[in-house]
Design a protein around this motif. Structure first.
Motif, mmCIF file in Angstrom:
data_model
loop_
_atom_site.group_PDB
_atom_site.id
_atom_site.type_symbol
_atom_site.label_atom_id
_atom_site.label_comp_id
_atom_site.label_asym_id
_atom_site.label_seq_id
_atom_site.Cartn_x
_atom_site.Cartn_y
_atom_site.Cartn_z
ATOM 1 N N VAL A 67 -1.080 43.162 -54.685
ATOM 2 C CA VAL A 67 0.346 43.285 -54.999
ATOM 3 C C VAL A 67 0.779 42.161 -55.930
ATOM 4 C CG1 VAL A 67 2.667 43.175 -54.023
ATOM 5 C CG2 VAL A 67 0.898 44.529 -52.886
ATOM 6 N N CYS A 68 0.321 40.945 -55.661
ATOM 7 C CA CYS A 68 0.669 39.810 -56.516
ATOM 8 C C CYS A 68 0.141 40.015 -57.939
ATOM 9 C CB CYS A 68 0.113 38.518 -55.922
ATOM 10 S SG CYS A 68 0.996 37.928 -54.463
ATOM 11 N N GLU A 69 -1.049 40.560 -58.054
ATOM 12 C CA GLU A 69 -1.607 40.826 -59.377
ATOM 13 C C GLU A 69 -0.757 41.876 -60.102
ATOM 14 O OE1 GLU A 69 -3.945 41.235 -62.794
ATOM 15 O OE2 GLU A 69 -3.623 39.607 -61.360
ATOM 16 N N HIS A 70 -0.342 42.907 -59.392
ATOM 17 C CA HIS A 70 0.474 43.965 -59.997
ATOM 18 C C HIS A 70 1.829 43.433 -60.462
ATOM 19 C CE1 HIS A 70 2.080 47.965 -60.714
ATOM 20 N NE2 HIS A 70 3.118 47.666 -59.951
ATOM 21 N N LEU A 71 2.410 42.537 -59.663
ATOM 22 C CA LEU A 71 3.745 41.999 -59.980
ATOM 23 C C LEU A 71 3.688 40.727 -60.819
ATOM 24 C CD1 LEU A 71 5.482 42.483 -56.497
ATOM 25 C CD2 LEU A 71 5.654 43.946 -58.517
ATOM 26 N N LYS A 72 2.467 40.286 -61.136
ATOM 27 C CA LYS A 72 2.273 39.062 -61.930
ATOM 28 C C LYS A 72 2.880 37.842 -61.237
ATOM 29 C CE LYS A 72 0.231 41.644 -64.850
ATOM 30 N NZ LYS A 72 -1.269 41.692 -64.792
ATOM 31 N N LEU A 73 2.611 37.736 -59.949
ATOM 32 C CA LEU A 73 3.075 36.606 -59.155
ATOM 33 C C LEU A 73 1.898 35.742 -58.726
ATOM 34 C CD1 LEU A 73 5.574 38.384 -56.721
ATOM 35 C CD2 LEU A 73 6.160 36.892 -58.637
ATOM 36 N N PRO A 74 2.017 34.425 -58.798
ATOM 37 C CA PRO A 74 0.962 33.562 -58.251
ATOM 38 C C PRO A 74 0.999 33.594 -56.730
ATOM 39 C CG PRO A 74 2.789 32.231 -59.003
ATOM 40 C CD PRO A 74 3.108 33.656 -59.408
ATOM 41 N N LEU A 75 -0.121 33.285 -56.105
ATOM 42 C CA LEU A 75 -0.233 33.307 -54.644
ATOM 43 C C LEU A 75 -0.756 31.969 -54.147
ATOM 44 C CD1 LEU A 75 -0.261 34.763 -51.879
ATOM 45 C CD2 LEU A 75 -2.570 35.572 -52.439
ATOM 46 N N LEU A 76 -0.046 31.389 -53.194
ATOM 47 C CA LEU A 76 -0.477 30.180 -52.496
ATOM 48 C C LEU A 76 -0.840 30.591 -51.074
ATOM 49 C CD1 LEU A 76 -0.881 27.193 -51.978
ATOM 50 C CD2 LEU A 76 1.604 26.880 -51.982
ATOM 51 N N ILE A 105 3.935 32.513 -50.826
ATOM 52 C CA ILE A 105 3.204 31.582 -49.962
ATOM 53 C C ILE A 105 2.817 32.340 -48.705
ATOM 54 C CG2 ILE A 105 3.295 29.425 -48.690
ATOM 55 C CD1 ILE A 105 5.440 28.462 -50.620
ATOM 56 N N ASN A 106 1.535 32.479 -48.451
ATOM 57 C CA ASN A 106 1.057 33.244 -47.302
ATOM 58 C C ASN A 106 0.475 32.313 -46.244
ATOM 59 O OD1 ASN A 106 0.272 35.483 -45.704
ATOM 60 N ND2 ASN A 106 -1.822 35.220 -46.449
ATOM 61 N N VAL A 107 1.166 32.229 -45.101
ATOM 62 C CA VAL A 107 0.655 31.440 -43.987
ATOM 63 C C VAL A 107 0.386 32.319 -42.763
ATOM 64 C CG1 VAL A 107 1.742 29.301 -44.734
ATOM 65 C CG2 VAL A 107 3.016 30.863 -43.277
ATOM 66 N N ALA A 108 0.466 33.627 -42.928
ATOM 67 C CA ALA A 108 0.163 34.534 -41.817
ATOM 68 C C ALA A 108 -1.313 34.451 -41.472
ATOM 69 C CB ALA A 108 0.540 35.963 -42.195
ATOM 70 N N THR A 109 -1.625 34.396 -40.179
ATOM 71 C CA THR A 109 -3.029 34.334 -39.783
ATOM 72 C C THR A 109 -3.190 34.798 -38.347
ATOM 73 O OG1 THR A 109 -5.004 32.914 -39.724
ATOM 74 C CG2 THR A 109 -2.956 31.959 -38.912
ATOM 75 N N TYR A 110 -4.350 35.347 -38.044
ATOM 76 C CA TYR A 110 -4.749 35.595 -36.658
ATOM 77 C C TYR A 110 -5.691 34.461 -36.294
ATOM 78 C CZ TYR A 110 -6.520 37.753 -32.422
ATOM 79 O OH TYR A 110 -6.844 37.995 -31.115
ATOM 80 N N SER A 111 -5.359 33.670 -35.261
ATOM 81 C CA SER A 111 -6.107 32.437 -35.041
ATOM 82 C C SER A 111 -6.605 32.247 -33.615
ATOM 83 C CB SER A 111 -5.241 31.235 -35.428
ATOM 84 O OG SER A 111 -4.037 31.222 -34.683
#
Length: 226
Positions: free
Chosen positions: A36-45, A1-7
């Motif tokens: 990285v998620c594609e390489h590790l076969k992880l879904p990304l939100l 889950i990615n919530v990092a942002t420059y805002s």
């Protein structure tokens, strides 16, 4: 889950160093994360923003509306979304409107102080939006993650914002009346309260209201009042 942002929209628009940092966090960092998620076969939100639109639509934006970011921040968020779609099929992008919390409170403090300093007179942008509590967005992210964890095939882009969109003028007026219950100096200013509406200029946009219908139809997640 990615919530990092420059805002920091204004700095990103006017300061070259800040603009570079905005691109690094919102575009390049997201692109790397998707790879990285594609390489590790992880879904990304991934959490994104209503600023991928130009704000000219009169009604709430849907996921099918054409994107047209007009500021550096909006462009960086849009390019980040594109990087995810290009690299990773198993993704969910959740766009939200303006988010507030106890920690993210500078908007409230600025308007309260301006009202007191100017004896009830202040100016706000002629902006229509759906202010949304951070805790509500966290609830939605967690609900989505739980369904993904149950192998639901629900990939794509979705919108969420709190119920009852309103003008910035109305929202600020409500905030001031609520804050005045705890601030006698502010309460003395309210009988002469006068709020002027300013024209919206870049990096801001006139309308950031999002439709949450697709999210409800897909996940059963209901909107809540702010």
């Amino acid at each position: 889950i990615n919530v990092a942002t420059y805002s920091n929209l204004e700095k990103a628009e006017n300061d070259p160093k800040a603009a570079r940092q905005c691109d690094i966090v919102n575009t390049q960092g997201v692109s790397t994360l998707a790879s990285v998620c594609e390489h590790l076969k992880l879904p990304l939100l991934h959490h994104s923003s209503s600023f991928v639109f130009d704000g000219l639509k009169l009604h709430p934006y849907t996921e099918d509306d054409v994107t047209n970011p007009v500021c550096r921040y909006g462009q960086s968020k849009w390019y980040g979304e594109r990087a995810i779609r290009d690299a990773l099929p198993t993704h969910i992008i959740l766009r939200t409107d303006w988010i507030f919390s106890r920690e993210r409170n500078i908007f409230f403090r600025q308007h309260i102080e301006a009202c007191k300093q100017n004896k009830g007179k202040l100016a706000v942008m002629n902006h229509r939006f759906s202010p949304t509590p951070a805790a509500d967005v966290a609830r939605v992210l967690l609900a989505i993650a739980k369904q993904v964890d149950c192998a639901a095939d629900v990939w794509g882009t979705f919108h969420y914002s709190a119920m009852q969109p309103m003008s910035q003028e109305s929202f600020v007026e409500q905030v001031l009346h609520e804050a005045a219950k705890y601030d006698p100096e502010l309460a003395q200013c309210l009988p002469t309260l006068k709020i002027a509406k300013l024209e919206v200029h870049k990096p801001y946009i006139p309308n950031t209201v999002l439709s949450s219908q697709r999210l409800f139809e897909t996940f059963g997640i209901k909107q809540r009042s702010r």
